[in-house]
Design a protein around this motif. Structure first.
Motif, PDB file in Angstrom:
ATOM      1  N   UNK A   1      80.935 -56.709 -10.462  1.00 22.78           N
ATOM      2  CA  UNK A   1      81.102 -55.866  -9.274  1.00 22.78           C
ATOM      3  C   UNK A   1      81.831 -56.628  -8.168  1.00 22.78           C
ATOM      4  N   UNK A   2      81.495 -57.884  -7.969  1.00 23.82           N
ATOM      5  CA  UNK A   2      82.160 -58.692  -6.941  1.00 23.82           C
ATOM      6  C   UNK A   2      83.653 -58.809  -7.223  1.00 23.82           C
TER       7      UNK A   2
ATOM      8  N   UNK B   1      79.663 -48.100  -6.587  1.00 25.14           N
ATOM      9  CA  UNK B   1      80.810 -47.350  -6.093  1.00 25.14           C
ATOM     10  C   UNK B   1      81.954 -47.155  -7.069  1.00 25.14           C
ATOM     11  N   UNK B   2      81.683 -47.293  -8.367  1.00 25.53           N
ATOM     12  CA  UNK B   2      82.756 -47.166  -9.362  1.00 25.53           C
ATOM     13  C   UNK B   2      82.483 -46.028 -10.333  1.00 25.53           C
ATOM     14  N   UNK B   3      83.562 -45.358 -10.709  1.00 29.07           N
ATOM     15  CA  UNK B   3      83.481 -44.351 -11.764  1.00 29.07           C
ATOM     16  C   UNK B   3      83.665 -45.063 -13.096  1.00 29.07           C
ATOM     17  N   UNK B   4      82.747 -44.851 -14.006  1.00 35.73           N
ATOM     18  CA  UNK B   4      82.769 -45.530 -15.303  1.00 35.73           C
ATOM     19  C   UNK B   4      83.052 -44.501 -16.392  1.00 35.73           C
ATOM     20  N   UNK B   5      83.949 -44.858 -17.295  1.00 32.69           N
ATOM     21  CA  UNK B   5      84.288 -43.979 -18.418  1.00 32.69           C
ATOM     22  C   UNK B   5      84.254 -44.803 -19.705  1.00 32.69           C
ATOM     23  N   UNK B   6      83.793 -44.191 -20.776  1.00 30.29           N
ATOM     24  CA  UNK B   6      83.717 -44.907 -22.052  1.00 30.29           C
ATOM     25  C   UNK B   6      83.881 -43.926 -23.204  1.00 30.29           C
ATOM     26  N   UNK B   7      84.309 -44.454 -24.338  1.00 27.00           N
ATOM     27  CA  UNK B   7      84.464 -43.641 -25.546  1.00 27.00           C
ATOM     28  C   UNK B   7      83.861 -44.386 -26.731  1.00 27.00           C
ATOM     29  N   UNK B   8      83.471 -43.621 -27.743  1.00 28.98           N
ATOM     30  CA  UNK B   8      83.134 -44.201 -29.042  1.00 28.98           C
ATOM     31  C   UNK B   8      84.378 -44.118 -29.917  1.00 28.98           C
ATOM     32  N   UNK B   9      84.719 -45.224 -30.566  1.00 29.03           N
ATOM     33  CA  UNK B   9      85.878 -45.214 -31.461  1.00 29.03           C
ATOM     34  C   UNK B   9      85.631 -44.259 -32.632  1.00 29.03           C
TER      35      UNK B   9
ATOM     36  N   UNK C   1      83.052 -38.959 -25.452  1.00 30.88           N
ATOM     37  CA  UNK C   1      83.393 -39.565 -24.156  1.00 30.88           C
ATOM     38  C   UNK C   1      82.217 -39.376 -23.196  1.00 30.88           C
ATOM     39  N   UNK C   2      82.056 -40.323 -22.301  1.00 30.73           N
ATOM     40  CA  UNK C   2      80.995 -40.213 -21.304  1.00 30.73           C
ATOM     41  C   UNK C   2      81.440 -40.832 -19.993  1.00 30.73           C
ATOM     42  N   UNK C   3      80.941 -40.257 -18.888  1.00 31.76           N
ATOM     43  CA  UNK C   3      81.248 -40.804 -17.563  1.00 31.76           C
ATOM     44  C   UNK C   3      79.969 -40.987 -16.765  1.00 31.76           C
ATOM     45  N   UNK C   4      80.012 -41.951 -15.858  1.00 32.65           N
ATOM     46  CA  UNK C   4      78.942 -42.217 -14.903  1.00 32.65           C
ATOM     47  C   UNK C   4      79.605 -42.333 -13.530  1.00 32.65           C
ATOM     48  N   UNK C   5      79.226 -41.477 -12.590  1.00 31.46           N
ATOM     49  CA  UNK C   5      79.842 -41.477 -11.262  1.00 31.46           C
ATOM     50  C   UNK C   5      78.802 -41.809 -10.208  1.00 31.46           C
ATOM     51  N   UNK C   6      79.236 -42.396  -9.067  1.00 32.52           N
ATOM     52  CA  UNK C   6      78.288 -42.682  -7.983  1.00 32.52           C
ATOM     53  C   UNK C   6      77.636 -41.403  -7.460  1.00 32.52           C
ATOM     54  N   UNK C   7      76.619 -41.582  -6.642  1.00 34.38           N
ATOM     55  CA  UNK C   7      75.922 -40.448  -6.042  1.00 34.38           C
ATOM     56  C   UNK C   7      76.899 -39.563  -5.266  1.00 34.38           C
ATOM     57  N   UNK C   8      76.562 -38.294  -5.172  1.00 35.40           N
ATOM     58  CA  UNK C   8      77.368 -37.365  -4.386  1.00 35.40           C
ATOM     59  C   UNK C   8      77.457 -37.877  -2.941  1.00 35.40           C
ATOM     60  N   UNK C   9      78.660 -37.925  -2.422  1.00 37.12           N
ATOM     61  CA  UNK C   9      78.871 -38.399  -1.058  1.00 37.12           C
ATOM     62  C   UNK C   9      79.269 -39.854  -0.963  1.00 37.12           C
TER      63      UNK C   9
ATOM     64  N   UNK D   1      76.512 -49.244 -17.191  1.00 33.71           N
ATOM     65  CA  UNK D   1      77.363 -48.299 -16.471  1.00 33.71           C
ATOM     66  C   UNK D   1      76.696 -47.814 -15.192  1.00 33.71           C
ATOM     67  N   UNK D   2      75.411 -47.511 -15.248  1.00 39.71           N
ATOM     68  CA  UNK D   2      74.711 -47.015 -14.055  1.00 39.71           C
ATOM     69  C   UNK D   2      74.681 -48.074 -12.961  1.00 39.71           C
ATOM     70  N   UNK D   3      74.482 -49.320 -13.352  1.00 31.96           N
ATOM     71  CA  UNK D   3      74.438 -50.401 -12.360  1.00 31.96           C
ATOM     72  C   UNK D   3      75.785 -50.540 -11.647  1.00 31.96           C
ATOM     73  N   UNK D   4      76.878 -50.480 -12.404  1.00 35.04           N
ATOM     74  CA  UNK D   4      78.201 -50.618 -11.795  1.00 35.04           C
ATOM     75  C   UNK D   4      78.564 -49.364 -11.014  1.00 35.04           C
ATOM     76  N   UNK D   5      78.189 -48.181 -11.529  1.00 32.99           N
ATOM     77  CA  UNK D   5      78.455 -46.931 -10.814  1.00 32.99           C
ATOM     78  C   UNK D   5      77.729 -46.900  -9.477  1.00 32.99           C
ATOM     79  N   UNK D   6      76.524 -47.464  -9.433  1.00 28.75           N
ATOM     80  CA  UNK D   6      75.753 -47.495  -8.189  1.00 28.75           C
ATOM     81  C   UNK D   6      76.451 -48.329  -7.124  1.00 28.75           C
TER      82      UNK D   6
END
Length: 398
Positions: A388-389, A164-172, A124-132, A157-162
């Motif tokens: 994102x829109x 304002x979204x938290x991104x989560x993903x898994x490998x099957x 599992x992996x997550x990408x979160x926006x910058x702190x704050x 994931x980084x582009x969408x996280x930037x």
């Protein structure tokens, strides 16, 4: 071409695009059967194929003999895939592709291994926006056949996280860094259950508790996302489908006797790599430079399809195509208009049959299958901005 039925989001109209094939309102051109069958059993060969294959490994220039040897080792089991991925992390950061070159400093990432109900380790992996930065919502991603939630998806994931979204993903199980025999799907519903287990855990995380949750899938991941939505229609705030795998054409469905033979082979030799796959990289990546970069996804599964996997993917599409009208939540469908791997007219059919009152279909002129990775840079950014829109219009401020 953009079709939309939604009370809150009206994207700008793109130039109209018309396929050379017959009108979908009269004769919908459906997703074609994967090349699962040995040549002697395969029925007629259609002009447009649907092959859910990762393709053969593309050559990687500039690598030492040592790195080439690492990339070519047997990846049947997770420890080997994890070692190879670790060895190539620095190589990936030097690749000439917009998804690797984007500067998104401050994006917080985390990797961990969850366990499914059978005790298997699931990456599992997550990408979160910058702190704050405020988190507007959460997006859970389902990758395509043979692929992984690392490599290209890191940049997506980084582009969408930037934004304002938290991104989560898994490998099957059996793919990427998760445990399991490489490329093996013993039961598609079990796989979907594994993904639901991990995403259910994600929903309890403190940083996203109470926020809107969306599921996004690409290609085979689109089928997984649809099955998740159909199992949990009230637990998701929307579905994003990128070139989804969701229907098989009746005119290429094998005869009943061939289907029975396939089922028998999957019982007798379920793990055997019996079904030769053709390289679809030229159909997937429109930009030659990006097609070359795809060869560095060294832990992708690109061998012949295993017999049980073939049968399970057939079952998945057969199940989904009977339930298109049950797709009820907000849905965004994105497809390259020139995709020859999964048919964009199937996405139109899904759009037309879905019972959702909030649905949007976007067809990108000249786009191939991998519209998030294989197009020219400006098109990749356009698709990401469209995602994102759409998310922004459905995530009101707290």
């Amino acid at each position: 071409m953009i079709l939309s039925r939604t009370p809150t989001f009206r994207p700008p109209t793109a130039p109209p695009f018309h396929r050379k094939s017959s009108s979908p309102s009269k004769h919908p051109q459906k997703m074609h059967l994967p090349s699962f069958l040995p040549s002697k059993l395969h029925p007629k060969t259609p002009k447009t194929h649907f092959r859910v294959t990762a393709g053969k490994r593309l050559p990687m220039e500039g690598l030492s003999q040592e790195m080439c040897a690492i990339a070519s080792q047997n990846l049947d089991h997770a420890p080997a895939r994890r070692r190879v991925r670790s060895a190539f992390i620095d190589v990936h950061q030097q690749l000439d592709h917009c998804l690797f070159k984007m500067d998104h400093g401050g994006i917080r990432t985390e990797e961990w291994y969850g366990r499914n109900s059978r005790g298997m380790e699931i990456f599992c992996k997550s990408w979160l926006p910058k702190v704050g930065d405020r988190i507007k919502g959460a997006l859970c991603f389902c990758h395509g056949y043979g692929s992984t939630c690392t490599f290209f998806f890191e940049g997506i994931a980084k582009r969408i996280a930037a934004s304002g979204y938290a991104i989560y993903a898994v490998d099957y199980p059996g793919f990427g860094l998760s445990e399991g025999l490489h490329g093996y799907i013993p039961n598609i519903d079990e796989l979907v259950g594994d993904v639901i287990e991990q995403f259910t855990n994600v929903k309890g995380r403190s940083e996203v508790k109470g926020l809107p949750f969306f599921v996004m899938g690409e290609s085979m991941g689109g089928a997984v996302s649809l099955k998740i939505h159909l199992k949990e229609p009230d637990k998701w705030d929307g579905v994003i489908l990128v070139a989804p795998m969701c229907k098989i054409a009746e005119d290429v469905m094998p005869p009943a006797i061939v289907l029975k033979l396939l089922a028998l082979m999957s019982e007798v030799l379920p793990e055997a790599k019996l079904f030769p796959q053709k390289d679809t990289s030229e159909l997937s990546y429109r930009d030659p430079k990006n097609r070359k970069t795809a060869g560095y996804n060294v832990i992708s599964y690109n061998d012949n399809m295993r017999s049980r996997t073939a049968v399970e993917l057939l079952k998945a599409t057969s199940d989904i195509e009977t339930q298109l009208d049950k797709v009820s939540g907000p849905v965004l469908i994105l497809h390259g208009a020139e995709d020859k791997v999964t048919d964009p007219l199937v996405s139109r059919l899904l759009y037309e049959k879905a019972s959702s009152k909030d649905k949007t279909l976007k067809l990108y002129p000249d786009g191939f299958h991998c519209i998030l990775q294989g197009e020219p840079d400006d098109r990749i950014f356009t698709v990401l901005d469209d995602i994102v829109t759409w998310l922004d219009s459905r995530c009101s401020p707290n």
